[in-house]
Design a protein around this motif. Sequence first.
Motif, short mmCIF file in Angstrom:
data_model
loop_
_atom_site.label_atom_id
_atom_site.label_comp_id
_atom_site.label_asym_id
_atom_site.label_seq_id
_atom_site.Cartn_x
_atom_site.Cartn_y
_atom_site.Cartn_z
N UNK A 40 0.84 -1.21 0.00
CA UNK A 40 0.00 0.00 0.00
C UNK A 40 0.87 1.25 0.00
N UNK A 41 1.89 1.28 0.86
CA UNK A 41 2.77 2.45 0.93
C UNK A 41 3.51 2.65 -0.39
N UNK A 42 4.04 1.57 -0.96
CA UNK A 42 4.75 1.68 -2.23
C UNK A 42 3.82 2.15 -3.34
N UNK A 43 2.58 1.68 -3.32
CA UNK A 43 1.61 2.10 -4.34
C UNK A 43 1.25 3.57 -4.19
N UNK A 94 1.55 7.57 -8.30
CA UNK A 94 1.53 8.98 -8.75
C UNK A 94 2.84 9.42 -9.41
N UNK A 95 3.98 8.97 -8.86
CA UNK A 95 5.25 9.35 -9.47
C UNK A 95 5.41 8.73 -10.86
N UNK A 150 17.47 5.00 -15.51
CA UNK A 150 17.90 4.70 -14.14
C UNK A 150 16.85 3.86 -13.41
N UNK A 151 15.58 4.22 -13.56
CA UNK A 151 14.52 3.46 -12.89
C UNK A 151 14.46 2.04 -13.42
#
Length: 83
Positions: free
Chosen positions: A38-41, A46-47, A65-66
């Motif tokens: 949940x936190x990662x989502x 949004x990013x 890089x990602x």
Amino acid sequence: MSEILQAFGAAGAMIAGLDPKLAEIVLLSLRISLAAVILASLIGLPLGAAIAVNRFAGRRTLIVMLNALMGLPPVVVGLIVYL
């Protein structure tokens, strides 16, 4: 070798008997994993959308890089964070 078989037998008995301590450990692991997803989502979606939609200087470099970071094994990332 017999110790390993005994350990597997004990683990099987705990699973089959629905050991309360084992269930507590499994539920804690599931709660932590769900919280992490949940936190990662909340941060990543949004990013990711912002990177996909907006055009800015360095966008291609950021995407490269990602993509490279997604190839790193989680153990390596954990060790780097730990250090």
